[in-house]
Enzyme design. Structure first.
Site, short mmCIF file in Angstrom:
data_model
loop_
_atom_site.label_atom_id
_atom_site.label_comp_id
_atom_site.label_asym_id
_atom_site.label_seq_id
_atom_site.Cartn_x
_atom_site.Cartn_y
_atom_site.Cartn_z
CB CYS A 377 45.32 43.67 44.38
SG CYS A 377 45.70 42.01 43.81
CG HIS A 503 41.75 43.93 41.37
ND1 HIS A 503 42.60 45.02 41.42
CD2 HIS A 503 42.54 42.85 41.21
CE1 HIS A 503 43.85 44.61 41.30
NE2 HIS A 503 43.84 43.29 41.17
CD GLU A 505 40.17 47.62 41.20
OE1 GLU A 505 39.82 47.33 42.37
OE2 GLU A 505 41.29 47.33 40.73
N1 GLN Z 1 51.92 41.46 42.31
C1 GLN Z 1 50.96 40.96 43.24
C2 GLN Z 1 50.59 39.51 42.97
O1 GLN Z 1 50.80 39.01 41.89
C3 GLN Z 1 49.72 41.84 43.26
C4 GLN Z 1 48.94 41.81 41.99
C5 GLN Z 1 47.91 42.93 41.87
O2 GLN Z 1 47.99 43.93 42.57
N2 GLN Z 1 46.98 42.80 40.96
O3 GLN Z 1 50.10 38.84 43.81
#
Ligand code: GLN
Length: 538
Positions: A377, A503, A505
């Site tokens: 992410c 994600h 995970e």
């Molecule tokens: N801050 C980033 C976004 O909002 C990544 C978010 C995250 O890593 N879950 O896009």
């Protein structure tokens, strides 16, 4: 058949591992051929944990249907190998929101709206809604008995036992037996007090699960049985286990499942835990070892990266290896030295600009030295930023999250996100499809053409820069085709360097390790062969 309800409450202190106890019991019930579902109730006023700092609440777990939920849902999904939904977690905030909306609509005209019965009715409605189609519903009530916040939930549970009859509702209380060093004893008094508190509100626990760092003697169990008025066989101990996945087996040895079924007057086939037992053996006795750096900013609080940690361990299971997860603080002044000797480096998700520059240094280190790298992410977004700055030479390239005026917004908001005003539940959330590009590391590792992964972010790879980035070697190997959004990037000519916008995970299970985590740990093991575990152990 109507479902049987099992409530799990906690006493004495928080963080007792109620979620693991609930998930372990759920696993045992499932192993007996029953259909099981789990619910977590969180007594706070936030509508969901989405807006909370990880220090308050640990990780936010995301379901396929895009709910931002308590991390205990992650335990349930991992132990049961099922996908849950937004029905499986609710908060006091949601309950009040529903009741207040109905009040404004006029649903209760003439009545004074009160905690009992209106709030408790809404809680019971949600218990029932989540129970559809299940033989057994395990409901974990967050917080510790005695807190003001959890009272309406406990009251609703008490009422449900009255509504459905004792054979259909069971209460399990998880408590702590503290060990007093000076006298070398485990103490039962806090447990007695906490059971007393439950009784005050009309709940008698049927089963007590005692968390303790020492074995609980038969005498002590007899004492708890007498003072807390539960059957002798209904006092179960939960010692600290070598791996959380062993807890179902520890419960099975004490016949917790038999107790539960007997008290609920429920018949079920004999259990089959052999596959799980073999899995636990494998986790406890791996052939190899590997050290992975998890480079984040919440390194003092392991719960902030719970699912990432577990997914790495699952990657270890797939490779018959023990994964030593080393938490590296990206704000450490000796960052590069901390990464020395690591066989793989992972940069997890995150929000806000603290620690960003450190994470960029970590990524550069992995890229330049050929250390297997996995970005999740925010980890993908920073991978793109690092590459744009240091390979493409786009000075000041950034995400508009950190620098709204950057000349090279390689990560930016889509127009629909620019219109968002409320922060709650407004990110790109839940499962989206991702088409994999043939012949790439991503496609080979997944062994599929199309996958679905869970998202939780606002910002996106800015496709305006795609051509230049790809030409310089940072390939897009997966896209969400309907919107042509890049979802995976990987580096040509590096042993293993891959970052994802989602994600993964959240979808890894001990019995079904996520392919990307398995692949990453596999690559780290190859590096470990060249440079075996030195000072990397924790
Ligand atoms: N801050 C980033 C976004 O909002 C990544 C978010 C995250 O890593 N879950 O896009």
């Amino acid at each position: 058949m109507s479902p049987k309800f099992i409530f799990v409450t906690g006493g004495v202190v928080s963080s007792l591992g109620k979620g693991i106890s609930a998930a372990s019991l759920a696993k045992l019930m499932k192993s007996r051929g029953l259909s099981v579902t789990c619910v977590k109730c969180d007594p706070y006023i936030n509508v969901d944990p989405g807006t909370m700092n990880p220090y308050q609440h640990g990780e936010v777990f995301v379901t396929d249907d895009g709910a931002e939920t308590d991390l205990d849902l992650g335990h349930y999904e991992r132990f049961l190998d099922v996908d849950f939904s937004r029905q499986n977690n609710f908060t006091a905030g949601q309950v009040y929101e529903t009741v207040i909306t109905r009040e404004r609509r006029g649903d209760f005209l003439g009545a004074t709206v009160q905690v009992i019965p209106h709030i408790t009715d809404e809680i019971k409605r949600r218990f029932q809604a989540a129970s559809k189609g299940a033989d057994i519903v395990i409901i974990e009530i967050g917080g510790t008995v005695g807190d003001i916040e959890s009272l309406p939930f406990l009251e609703a549970a008490r009422q449900l036992a009255l509504d459905l009859g004792k054979d259909n509702v069971l209460f399990i209380h998880v408590t702590l037996l503290p060990f007093i060093k000076a006298s070398e004893e485990l103490k039962t008094k806090p447990t007695q007090h906490s059971v007393g508190k439950l009784r005050e509100i009309g709940i008698n626990p049927d089963i007590i699960i005692c968390r303790s760092e020492r074995p609980v003697s038969a005498e002590l169990k007899a004492k708890i049985s007498l003072f807390c008025s539960v059957h002798r066989d209904a006092v179960v101990e939960a010692p600290d286990a070598a791996t959380i996945y062993e807890v179902p087996l520890l419960f099975q040895r004490q016949a917790l499942d038999e107790q539960v079924l007997m008290l609920l007057r429920k018949r079920a086939p004999t259990r089959d835990m052999e596959t799980w037992r073999a899995l636990v053996e494998k986790i406890k006795n791996p052939r190899r070892e590997v050290a992975i750096a998890l480079a984040g900013k919440y390194t003092e609080l392991k719960d902030a990266y719970k699912s990432v940690h577990e997914a790495l361990l699952h990657g270890g299971i797939a490779n018959d290896a023990r994964v030593h997860v080393r938490y590296v603080d990206v704000q450490s002044p000796r960052l590069e030295a901390d990464l020395e000797g690591m066989h793989g480096i992972l940069v997890p998700g995150g929000f806000g600009d603290r620690g960003i520059e450190g994470k960029l240094r970590v990524i550069r280190y992995a890229r330049e030295r050929g250390v297997p790298f996995f970005g999740l992410c925010l980890g993908l977004q920073l991978t793109v930023i690092e590459f744009a700055r240091n390979v493409l030479g786009l000075a000041g390239a950034n995400s508009t999250e950190f620098d709204p005026k950057t000349r090279h917004p390689v990560i930016d908001l889509l127009p629909e996100q620019k219109r968002v005003k409320d922060k709650g539940a407004s990110m790109r959330l839940g499962a989206y499809s991702c088409a994999l590009r043939k012949g790439t590391l991503a496609q080979r590792t997944y062994g599929a053409a199309l996958v679905h992964e869970r998202h939780r972010h606002r910002f996106e790879y800015n496709s305006r820069f795609r051509q230049a980035l790809e030409k310089a070697g940072l390939l897009v190997s997966g896209v969400h085709a309907p919107k042509n959004l890049p979802e995976i990037v990987e580096l040509k000519g590096h042993p293993w360097f891959l970052a994802v916008q989602f994600h993964p995970e959240f979808k890894s299970r001990p019995e079904r390790p996520h392919p990307l985590f398995a692949g990453f740990v596999g690559a780290a093991l190859e590096r470990a062969q060249e440079a075996p575990l030195a000072h990397a152990k924790q």
